[in-house]
Design an enzyme around this catalytic site. Structure first.
Site, PDB file in Angstrom:
ATOM      1  CE  LYS A  66      -2.712 -13.547  -0.587  1.00  0.00           C
ATOM      2  NZ  LYS A  66      -3.721 -12.454  -0.807  1.00  0.00           N
ATOM      3  CB  CYS A  96       1.605  -2.973  11.645  1.00  0.00           C
ATOM      4  SG  CYS A  96       3.112  -2.498  10.760  1.00  0.00           S
ATOM      5  CD  GLU A 102      -2.866  -4.344  14.612  1.00  0.00           C
ATOM      6  OE1 GLU A 102      -1.881  -3.702  14.211  1.00  0.00           O
ATOM      7  OE2 GLU A 102      -3.042  -5.551  14.332  1.00  0.00           O
TER       8      GLU A 102
END
Length: 493
Positions: A178, A287, A387
């Protein structure tokens, strides 16, 4: 307008609900395609197909390593033949500059070729053990896990998929994949390539749709034996809870707030350029981005001045024209990043440059944000602790090496980090003390298919890439052989 279906059991199919979702070009805000919006019922169908593939037909699972490796090489060759189209799709779907998308496709080609070669190398081990029960040998056998669910983010739509699909398929698993609903176009093209090379039906299945419904269904499904995910820590924690239902094997690559530690004796121009790459590559939607610059006080002023000059010179525009930076992936994500910038100002950080949406010329309707630098930041600020996932970097100052290490590790994350210094002893001392899984010395961001990728603390569990990336998708069976069969005298007293 193009419409893209899901790929289940070797067939292109609509979702059970017949529902569709739109995908937008973030540079213009315009709809560029529609795709089939999956449901938990579609996950059931995909899991059933993968289960039949692995446990009944077994075409992929039982294929010898030479033949399976040849398939992976065919996939790599087909990707290379379609590389221009794939790069174009990632650029219009996600917003990264075309040259960066082209580099992602090249990395994906090499990844498939790397795992094609790796599965034909020796693995496992044979051990002579004690003779208490006869002359015994013990050896290990690496086997595929079974049915694996793979869930990827939108920031590297093609490459993140390959990082999971290549080793999972190389190991002989059957998979359900996915991609993020924000960016599906290159994933559909990759599955067209799987069909083109003749991958056995059910070995690889594509389900698209929202993470809340489809992702949850995949990670909690009793027919799924392993789930891997790249994305936010909060979603990773949810997947861990779901995976506990049948004790799935899991692999998680999660959030980051990575430190970039720069000492007085570092090459200033080199450190600034690498810092730019560390935070502004891919619009900061990375990330492992070096989003916390921690610079020694002796060069602080010169470093910040030069960083701001170079950040202000960054070109922004239509990613197909190869500017330095393209748009953020969506309007909602742009607003999230702008919200953090407002919060940083409210918290008292000094806004050195950027800090606003970019709307000049052709960028008026896109989701562009100027590269942003905050100085005089403190560890309690949200922009330092959370973040942001955009082109926003904070600057903090340190005096001693011990202070730098403490500041670098003052985070719940542990994905990446870097050290810049001309002193090899300082470099090795600090890099060993960083609680992070991916580190660099005098550079930032280079990644290799041959080396493991993953984090400490709340940045994840397990490793991708390298030998470790293949082993994530394998079970290890111990086999013990008695080379002197017959009675061992256990019951003779």
């Amino acid at each position: 307008m193009n419409y893209y279906k899901m790929y289940i059991d070797g067939q292109w199919v609509d979702s059970v609900s017949k529902d569709r979702q739109k995908t937008l070009n973030p540079a213009t805000g315009e709809v560029i395609a529609e795709f089939s919006n999956g449901t938990p019922e579609d996950v059931d169908l995909a899991v059933a197909a993968a289960w039949r593939s692995f446990y009944e037909t077994r075409d992929w699972r039982d294929m010898d390593s030479q033949s399976r490796g040849d398939f992976l090489l065919k996939i790599a060759d087909a990707i290379e033949a379609h590389k221009d189209e794939l790069a174009y799709l990632d650029t219009i779907d996600m917003g990264k500059p075309l040259r960066e998308a082209e580099a992602d496709i090249d990395d994906g080609i090499h990844c498939f070729r790397y795992y094609a070669s790796l599965i034909k190398t020796p693995h496992g081990g044979v051990y002579e053990v004690n003779e208490g029960f006869g002359k015994m040998h013990s050896y290990t056998l690496h086997e595929p896990v079974g049915v694996c669910a793979l869930i990827t983010p939108w920031n590297y739509p093609f490459l993140m998929g390959v990082w999971k699909l290549a080793p999972a398929l190389a190991a002989g698993n059957s998979v359900i994949y996915k991609p993020s609903s924000n960016c599906v176009l290159s994933s559909v093209k990759l599955f067209e390539i799987f069909e083109e090379v003749g991958l056995p039906a059910g070995a690889a299945n594509l389900v698209m749709g929202p993470g809340g419904a489809v992702g949850d269904a995949m990670s909690s499904h009793p027919g799924v034996e392993m789930v891997t995910f790249t994305g936010s820590t909060a979603v990773g924690q949810s997947i861990m809870r779901n995976a506990a239902s049948n004790v799935k094997k899991i692999g998680l690559e999660l959030g980051g707030k990575s430190p970039n530690v720069i000492f007085d004796d570092a090459d200033l121009e080199g450190a600034v350029e690498w810092a730019m790459i560390g935070i502004f590559l891919n619009q900061g939607e990375v990330c492992s981005a070096g989003s916390r610059i921690i610079v020694q006080e002796g060069i602080h002023d010169a470093f910040v001045k030069r960083l701001a000059e170079k950040a202000n010179a960054i070109t922004i525009g239509n990613p197909l024209n190869n500017p330095d930076m393209g748009p953020l992936v969506s309007e909602s994500h742009m607003n999230k990043v702008l919200g953090y910038i407002r919060k940083g100002i409210e918290e008292g950080a000094e806004l050195v440059c950027g800090g606003e949406r970019y709307t000049e010329g052709e960028c008026a309707k896109g989701y562009f944000v100027r590269p942003t630098v905050f100085d005089h930041c403190t560890s309690d600020m949200a922009i330092v602790r959370e973040e942001i996932f955009g082109p926003v970097v904070t600057v903090q100052t340190f005096r001693t090496k011990e202070e730098a290490i403490a500041m670098a590790n003052d985070t719940e994350y542990g994905l990446a980090g870097a050290v810049f210094t001309s002193d090899v002893t300082t470099a090795m001392t600090v890099i060993k003390e960083l609680r992070a899984g991916i580190t660099w010395i005098n550079c930032y961001n280079p990644t290799f298919n041959e080396a493991p990728w993953g984090g400490y603390k709340k940045s994840g569990i397990g490793r991708e890439l390298g030998v470790h990336g293949l082993e994530e998708y394998q079970e290890i069976k111990q086999i013990n052989i008695n080379l002197t069969p017959g009675p061992v005298g256990w019951y003779e007293h």
